[in-house]
Motif scaffolding. Sequence first.
Motif, PDB file in Angstrom:
ATOM      1  N   GLU A  82       0.795  -1.217   0.000  1.00  0.00           N
ATOM      2  CA  GLU A  82       0.000   0.000   0.000  1.00  0.00           C
ATOM      3  C   GLU A  82       0.832   1.275   0.000  1.00  0.00           C
ATOM      4  O   GLU A  82       0.279   2.368   0.022  1.00  0.00           O
ATOM      5  CB  GLU A  82      -0.931  -0.004   1.213  1.00  0.00           C
ATOM      6  CG  GLU A  82      -1.913  -1.153   1.178  1.00  0.00           C
ATOM      7  CD  GLU A  82      -2.836  -1.173   2.377  1.00  0.00           C
ATOM      8  OE1 GLU A  82      -2.871  -0.164   3.111  1.00  0.00           O
ATOM      9  OE2 GLU A  82      -3.515  -2.178   2.569  1.00  0.00           O
ATOM     10  N   GLY A  83       2.137   1.150  -0.044  1.00  0.00           N
ATOM     11  CA  GLY A  83       2.999   2.319  -0.018  1.00  0.00           C
ATOM     12  C   GLY A  83       2.857   3.198  -1.241  1.00  0.00           C
ATOM     13  O   GLY A  83       2.931   4.423  -1.157  1.00  0.00           O
ATOM     14  N   SER A  84       2.638   2.585  -2.400  1.00  0.00           N
ATOM     15  CA  SER A  84       2.514   3.373  -3.630  1.00  0.00           C
ATOM     16  C   SER A  84       1.254   4.222  -3.621  1.00  0.00           C
ATOM     17  O   SER A  84       1.197   5.263  -4.267  1.00  0.00           O
ATOM     18  CB  SER A  84       2.509   2.451  -4.843  1.00  0.00           C
ATOM     19  OG  SER A  84       1.385   1.586  -4.781  1.00  0.00           O
ATOM     20  N   ARG A  85       0.233   3.789  -2.881  1.00  0.00           N
ATOM     21  CA  ARG A  85      -1.009   4.543  -2.806  1.00  0.00           C
ATOM     22  C   ARG A  85      -0.785   5.917  -2.167  1.00  0.00           C
ATOM     23  O   ARG A  85      -1.462   6.879  -2.497  1.00  0.00           O
ATOM     24  CB  ARG A  85      -2.041   3.755  -1.995  1.00  0.00           C
ATOM     25  CG  ARG A  85      -3.435   4.320  -2.114  1.00  0.00           C
ATOM     26  CD  ARG A  85      -4.425   3.522  -1.347  1.00  0.00           C
ATOM     27  NE  ARG A  85      -4.212   3.830   0.064  1.00  0.00           N
ATOM     28  CZ  ARG A  85      -4.599   3.059   1.060  1.00  0.00           C
ATOM     29  NH1 ARG A  85      -5.185   1.932   0.825  1.00  0.00           N
ATOM     30  NH2 ARG A  85      -4.376   3.412   2.308  1.00  0.00           N
ATOM     31  N   LEU A  86       0.181   6.007  -1.301  1.00  0.00           N
ATOM     32  CA  LEU A  86       0.492   7.267  -0.641  1.00  0.00           C
ATOM     33  C   LEU A  86       0.797   8.356  -1.664  1.00  0.00           C
ATOM     34  O   LEU A  86       0.312   9.477  -1.574  1.00  0.00           O
ATOM     35  CB  LEU A  86       1.680   7.095   0.301  1.00  0.00           C
ATOM     36  CG  LEU A  86       2.272   8.344   0.913  1.00  0.00           C
ATOM     37  CD1 LEU A  86       1.300   8.920   1.929  1.00  0.00           C
ATOM     38  CD2 LEU A  86       3.588   8.044   1.561  1.00  0.00           C
ATOM     39  N   PHE A  87       1.573   8.016  -2.669  1.00  0.00           N
ATOM     40  CA  PHE A  87       1.978   8.997  -3.660  1.00  0.00           C
ATOM     41  C   PHE A  87       0.872   9.281  -4.672  1.00  0.00           C
ATOM     42  O   PHE A  87       0.751  10.392  -5.162  1.00  0.00           O
ATOM     43  CB  PHE A  87       3.244   8.535  -4.374  1.00  0.00           C
ATOM     44  CG  PHE A  87       4.405   8.389  -3.440  1.00  0.00           C
ATOM     45  CD1 PHE A  87       5.002   9.504  -2.886  1.00  0.00           C
ATOM     46  CD2 PHE A  87       4.888   7.147  -3.084  1.00  0.00           C
ATOM     47  CE1 PHE A  87       6.062   9.388  -2.012  1.00  0.00           C
ATOM     48  CE2 PHE A  87       5.949   7.013  -2.209  1.00  0.00           C
ATOM     49  CZ  PHE A  87       6.533   8.138  -1.678  1.00  0.00           C
ATOM     50  N   SER A  88       0.059   8.300  -4.992  1.00  0.00           N
ATOM     51  CA  SER A  88      -1.007   8.526  -5.963  1.00  0.00           C
ATOM     52  C   SER A  88      -2.155   9.318  -5.354  1.00  0.00           C
ATOM     53  O   SER A  88      -2.797  10.094  -6.036  1.00  0.00           O
ATOM     54  CB  SER A  88      -1.529   7.196  -6.510  1.00  0.00           C
ATOM     55  OG  SER A  88      -2.128   6.436  -5.480  1.00  0.00           O
ATOM     56  N   GLU A  89      -2.440   9.156  -4.078  1.00  0.00           N
ATOM     57  CA  GLU A  89      -3.526   9.867  -3.438  1.00  0.00           C
ATOM     58  C   GLU A  89      -3.161  11.300  -3.082  1.00  0.00           C
ATOM     59  O   GLU A  89      -4.036  12.125  -2.880  1.00  0.00           O
ATOM     60  CB  GLU A  89      -3.984   9.137  -2.173  1.00  0.00           C
ATOM     61  CG  GLU A  89      -4.759   7.882  -2.465  1.00  0.00           C
ATOM     62  CD  GLU A  89      -5.267   7.222  -1.206  1.00  0.00           C
ATOM     63  OE1 GLU A  89      -4.965   7.712  -0.103  1.00  0.00           O
ATOM     64  OE2 GLU A  89      -5.967   6.225  -1.331  1.00  0.00           O
TER      65      GLU A  89
END
Length: 92
Positions: free
Chosen positions: A51-58
């Motif tokens: 879920e780390g990549s979601r941090l940058f997309s959100e």
Amino acid sequence: MKVSRKKFSADFKAKVAIEALKEQKTIPELAIQFDVHPTQIQSWKKQFVEEGSRLFSEKAVDTKRQDAEEARLYEQIGKLQMQNDWLKKKLQ
């Protein structure tokens, strides 16, 4: 005797997951250092990676959402100021 569960903050979980990702120490060593079960560290590490990549997309979406909310609030402030001024004039 009732044993209460430990509750860890998101910051603590992220810190432990990052340490596990660095792989400078083994999972059992980290478990001893942070007083957490090794399985829990593995779980947090897996969750962090997934879920780390979601941090940058959100972040971009949140910025747009904040801008829209801010514009709506400024509009509301303007309307309230106009109403306040109108009521002040009526009372005089």
